[in-house]
Scaffold this motif. Structure first.
Motif, PDB file in Angstrom:
ATOM      1  N   GLY A   1       1.029  -1.380   0.085  1.00 41.16           N
ATOM      2  CA  GLY A   1      -0.173   0.295   0.332  1.00 41.16           C
ATOM      3  C   GLY A   1       0.622   1.353  -0.116  1.00 41.16           C
ATOM      4  N   ALA A   2       2.136   1.414   0.893  1.00 43.21           N
ATOM      5  CA  ALA A   2       3.400   2.626   1.163  1.00 43.21           C
ATOM      6  C   ALA A   2       3.327   2.980  -0.784  1.00 43.21           C
ATOM      7  N   SER A   3       4.031   2.045  -0.789  1.00 41.24           N
ATOM      8  CA  SER A   3       4.401   1.967  -2.340  1.00 41.24           C
ATOM      9  C   SER A   3       3.586   2.364  -3.635  1.00 41.24           C
ATOM     10  N   ALA A   4       2.061   2.018  -3.934  1.00 40.39           N
ATOM     11  CA  ALA A   4       1.359   2.049  -4.562  1.00 40.39           C
ATOM     12  C   ALA A   4       0.610   4.025  -4.265  1.00 40.39           C
ATOM     13  N   LEU A   5       0.806   4.214  -3.009  1.00 42.64           N
ATOM     14  CA  LEU A   5       0.355   5.558  -2.247  1.00 42.64           C
ATOM     15  C   LEU A   5       1.408   5.977  -3.024  1.00 42.64           C
ATOM     16  N   LEU A   6       2.844   5.686  -2.957  1.00 45.94           N
ATOM     17  CA  LEU A   6       4.237   6.822  -3.259  1.00 45.94           C
ATOM     18  C   LEU A   6       3.970   6.870  -4.626  1.00 45.94           C
ATOM     19  N   MET A   7       3.719   5.820  -5.597  1.00 43.74           N
ATOM     20  CA  MET A   7       4.032   6.209  -7.008  1.00 43.74           C
ATOM     21  C   MET A   7       2.157   5.126  -6.771  1.00 43.74           C
ATOM     22  N   PRO A   8       1.622   6.009  -7.839  1.00 44.17           N
ATOM     23  CA  PRO A   8       0.411   5.192  -8.034  1.00 44.17           C
ATOM     24  C   PRO A   8      -0.200   5.245  -9.488  1.00 44.17           C
ATOM     25  N   TYR A   9      -0.840   3.974  -9.408  1.00 45.52           N
ATOM     26  CA  TYR A   9      -0.694   3.480 -10.784  1.00 45.52           C
ATOM     27  C   TYR A   9      -0.914   4.146 -12.476  1.00 45.52           C
ATOM     28  N   GLY A  10      -1.696   4.524 -12.294  1.00 45.07           N
ATOM     29  CA  GLY A  10      -1.529   5.363 -13.536  1.00 45.07           C
ATOM     30  C   GLY A  10      -0.908   6.285 -13.615  1.00 45.07           C
ATOM     31  N   LEU A  11      -0.151   6.809 -12.387  1.00 46.58           N
ATOM     32  CA  LEU A  11       0.707   8.379 -13.163  1.00 46.58           C
ATOM     33  C   LEU A  11       2.098   7.954 -13.181  1.00 46.58           C
ATOM     34  N   PHE A  12       2.285   6.384 -12.569  1.00 46.40           N
ATOM     35  CA  PHE A  12       3.607   5.938 -12.271  1.00 46.40           C
ATOM     36  C   PHE A  12       3.484   5.368 -14.016  1.00 46.40           C
ATOM     37  N   ARG A  13       2.761   4.805 -14.030  1.00 44.62           N
ATOM     38  CA  ARG A  13       2.453   3.539 -15.991  1.00 44.62           C
ATOM     39  C   ARG A  13       2.624   5.118 -16.681  1.00 44.62           C
ATOM     40  N   ARG A  14       2.152   5.225 -16.633  1.00 43.03           N
ATOM     41  CA  ARG A  14       2.821   6.022 -17.841  1.00 43.03           C
ATOM     42  C   ARG A  14       4.265   7.323 -18.006  1.00 43.03           C
ATOM     43  N   HIS A  15       4.579   7.425 -16.810  1.00 44.66           N
ATOM     44  CA  HIS A  15       5.320   7.900 -16.422  1.00 44.66           C
ATOM     45  C   HIS A  15       6.926   7.245 -17.001  1.00 44.66           C
ATOM     46  N   ALA A  16       6.744   5.075 -16.726  1.00 43.32           N
ATOM     47  CA  ALA A  16       7.381   4.749 -16.725  1.00 43.32           C
ATOM     48  C   ALA A  16       7.672   4.207 -18.789  1.00 43.32           C
ATOM     49  N   ARG A  17       6.268   4.332 -19.227  1.00 47.58           N
ATOM     50  CA  ARG A  17       5.923   4.126 -20.780  1.00 47.58           C
ATOM     51  C   ARG A  17       7.228   5.400 -21.138  1.00 47.58           C
ATOM     52  N   LEU A  18       6.830   6.328 -20.909  1.00 48.50           N
ATOM     53  CA  LEU A  18       7.236   7.837 -21.612  1.00 48.50           C
ATOM     54  C   LEU A  18       8.887   7.958 -21.149  1.00 48.50           C
ATOM     55  N   VAL A  19       9.504   7.367 -20.627  1.00 49.05           N
ATOM     56  CA  VAL A  19      10.917   7.536 -20.171  1.00 49.05           C
ATOM     57  C   VAL A  19      11.919   5.702 -20.165  1.00 49.05           C
ATOM     58  N   ARG A  20      11.221   4.991 -21.113  1.00 46.38           N
ATOM     59  CA  ARG A  20      11.003   3.453 -21.053  1.00 46.38           C
ATOM     60  C   ARG A  20      11.784   2.874 -19.987  1.00 46.38           C
ATOM     61  N   HIS A  21      11.458   3.041 -18.694  1.00 51.75           N
ATOM     62  CA  HIS A  21      11.268   2.052 -17.755  1.00 51.75           C
ATOM     63  C   HIS A  21      13.185   2.568 -17.356  1.00 51.75           C
ATOM     64  N   ASP A  22      12.555   3.867 -17.201  1.00 54.06           N
ATOM     65  CA  ASP A  22      14.857   4.536 -17.322  1.00 54.06           C
ATOM     66  C   ASP A  22      13.937   4.831 -14.940  1.00 54.06           C
ATOM     67  N   ILE A  23      15.082   3.429 -14.082  1.00 54.57           N
ATOM     68  CA  ILE A  23      15.463   4.031 -12.257  1.00 54.57           C
ATOM     69  C   ILE A  23      15.455   4.988 -12.574  1.00 54.57           C
ATOM     70  N   ASP A  24      16.544   5.967 -12.314  1.00 58.86           N
ATOM     71  CA  ASP A  24      16.877   7.190 -12.636  1.00 58.86           C
ATOM     72  C   ASP A  24      15.961   8.499 -12.301  1.00 58.86           C
ATOM     73  N   ARG A  25      15.386   8.482 -13.862  1.00 56.68           N
ATOM     74  CA  ARG A  25      14.139   9.706 -14.006  1.00 56.68           C
ATOM     75  C   ARG A  25      13.346   9.410 -13.593  1.00 56.68           C
ATOM     76  N   LEU A  26      12.612   7.917 -12.920  1.00 57.60           N
ATOM     77  CA  LEU A  26      11.707   7.852 -12.411  1.00 57.60           C
ATOM     78  C   LEU A  26      11.409   8.304 -10.891  1.00 57.60           C
ATOM     79  N   ARG A  27      12.681   7.439 -10.272  1.00 60.95           N
ATOM     80  CA  ARG A  27      12.939   7.426  -8.990  1.00 60.95           C
ATOM     81  C   ARG A  27      13.313   9.311  -9.142  1.00 60.95           C
ATOM     82  N   GLU A  28      14.039   9.926  -9.148  1.00 64.74           N
ATOM     83  CA  GLU A  28      13.999  11.279  -9.481  1.00 64.74           C
ATOM     84  C   GLU A  28      12.532  11.832  -9.061  1.00 64.74           C
ATOM     85  N   ARG A  29      11.530  11.431 -10.111  1.00 64.67           N
ATOM     86  CA  ARG A  29      10.282  12.035 -11.019  1.00 64.67           C
ATOM     87  C   ARG A  29       9.084  11.619  -9.249  1.00 64.67           C
ATOM     88  N   PHE A  30       9.704  10.877  -8.642  1.00 61.89           N
ATOM     89  CA  PHE A  30       8.667  10.059  -8.113  1.00 61.89           C
ATOM     90  C   PHE A  30       8.976  10.290  -6.446  1.00 61.89           C
TER      91      PHE A  30
END
Length: 464
Positions: free
Chosen positions: A265-294
């Motif tokens: 639940g904590a993970s899903a709260l900090l990285m909400p599904y729809g928003l996180f999935r959209r950004h993951a696809r935009l940056v091609r699952h670049d972990i560093d860019r995602l962790r900076e965003r979230f």
């Protein structure tokens, strides 16, 4: 000629709540033509496909990706030696693609059959337990529960996504989380300089309504600890229902599951599904860019990517694991065909072992399993400070990977020739059938071996 996409079109229209006339108007086609497309009387043309992608960019792309995954699953299914001798595979594929429900059932049935075969080959379990059910430890049962759930808990994920939007921020900051905790649950956040030095990351006193965190915690860990407490207090009813329905027999197992669901639940709260999935696809699952965003840690971000299995909005199927300095797999999940060994270490040729010894450096690898499936994997060694000289820091590595077919969506595959040779690896030595591996720790349990007293190689026996 284009594809027949009747089932996809009907499902798309239903998800949008549109009547045929409204759908036809948006696509600038006649109602009769749309009806013919939906009933697979006519194939989809390039022009209509382009209008669908323009009018419903996310939803239609999702359905096409799902269709592509289904087609790939069917190709994989027919490649199984079980289906050797079938004539005209192309025609069979076309028939199944025009019957998506039937195709899905056949893929599921084949997947169940393969899982059964895999279970039969897990002879290494006999070396660790005398009885499969009686011998499993509580944490192993809970780990298996999450695996069987696909590492996706719909009710909890949806509730966390809704609450994340309510708290404010995208994602919510620590101040937002602390303010919500106080306003909604009357819980005060406090810092304790001794807490982390004593090995305690978070302590909640229900009587005083006080949540205490160690001062030395990294910012992303602090946010996760606060989110964990919010999950416990806000989703207690949902968690209780899931635990009650889990069928886990012991109190220890149910408490471990509660803790795991709070972390989910904590993970899903900090990285909400729809928003996180959209950004993951935009940056091609670049972990560093995602962790900076979230504002999350490297491990938290990798783990969340392995959870994106919502039926109507699937993410790229990833495997994820965490390996300690001794080679023990302490976290694991796979939405791919790769399955980790339940007992024993992972293959020594896998890049994750090298990553443990080289912290803060991303390593990538193209690996091939004995069944011929190839994977692109990324691994990074991490060090978590202990907060005290007397307590050694925790060192481990995390790995995230996908099948090579998804390389275009995985930024870490950019420097790899996915058509070239891959490193041959296995699940674990006792299960790996490879005959010519110089890195073997044990012979395979289901193959005989031969020992030549007059010939010595890297491995002192030959697998027959």
């Amino acid at each position: 000629m284009g594809d027949y996409v009747g089932a996809d079109l009907r499902a798309l229209r239903a998800s949008q709540g549109l009547r045929q006339a409204e759908m036809a108007r948006r696509l600038d086609i006649s109602v009769s033509y749309l009806s013919q497309l939906e009933n697979d009387v006519r194939p989809l043309t390039a022009a209509v496909a382009a209008r669908l992608a323009e009018t419903f960019p996310l939803d239609w792309t999702d359905r096409r990706m799902a269709r592509g995954r289904r087609a790939a699953s069917l190709v994989d299914l027919l490649d199984d030696p079980l289906f050797d001798g079938l004539d005209d595979r192309g025609r069979i594929l076309k028939v199944l693609e025009r019957q998506p429900v039937l195709a899905e059932r056949i893929v599921r049935l084949h997947s169940s059959w393969r899982e059964m075969q895999e279970r039969r080959s897990m002879a290494d379990e006999e070396l660790a337990v005398s009885a499969a059910e009686r011998g499993r430890l509580p944490w192993e049962r809970v780990r298996d529960w999450f695996h069987e759930a696909g590492n996706y808990i719909h009710a909890l994920d949806v509730a966390a996504e809704a609450l994340s939007a309510e708290i404010a921020g995208a994602p919510p900051r620590e101040t937002d989380l602390a303010a919500f905790l106080l306003a909604r649950h009357d819980v005060v956040l406090r810092d304790d300089s001794k807490a982390i030095g004593d090995g305690v990351l978070r302590r909640f006193d229900a009587d005083s309504r006080r949540l205490t965190l160690g001062r030395a915690l990294p910012p992303e860990t602090r946010r996760f600890m606060i989110a964990n407490q919010i999950a416990q207090l806000s989703f207690g009813g949902i968690i209780a229902q899931i635990v009650s329905a889990s069928g886990l027999p012991s109190v220890e197992e149910r408490h471990l599951l509660e803790a795991g669901l709070a972390n989910y639940g904590a993970s899903a709260l900090l990285m909400p599904y729809g928003l996180f999935r959209r950004h993951a696809r935009l940056v091609r699952h670049d972990i560093d860019r995602l962790r900076e965003r979230f504002a999350t840690s490297f491990e938290q971000t990798c783990h969340r990517l392995s959870m994106l299995q919502r039926p109507d909005a699937l993410g790229v199927p990833f495997f994820f694991c965490r390996v300690d300095m001794a080679g023990n797999i302490t976290k694991r999940h796979s939405a791919t065909r790769l399955q980790f060994a339940r007992f024993g270490g992972a293959c020594p040729l896998w890049i994750v072992h090298e990553a443990v010894a080289i912290p803060d450096r991303v390593l990538v690898q193209l690996a091939e399993m004995p069944d011929g499936v190839r994977y692109v994997s990324m691994a990074k060694g991490l060090v978590k400070p202990s907060g005290s000289y007397s307590r050694p820091p925790r060192r481990y590595a995390v790995a995230l990977g996908c099948e090579a077919d998804h390389a275009a969506s995985f930024v870490y595959a950019d420097g790899i020739d996915v058509e070239g040779p891959g490193t041959p690896i296995g699940a674990t030595c006792r299960l790996c059938p490879r005959r010519d591996c110089d890195q073997r720790a044990f012979p395979p349990t289901e193959r005989p071996i031969a020992v030549d007293m007059h010939l010595r190689r890297f491995v002192p026996y030959r697998v027959l």
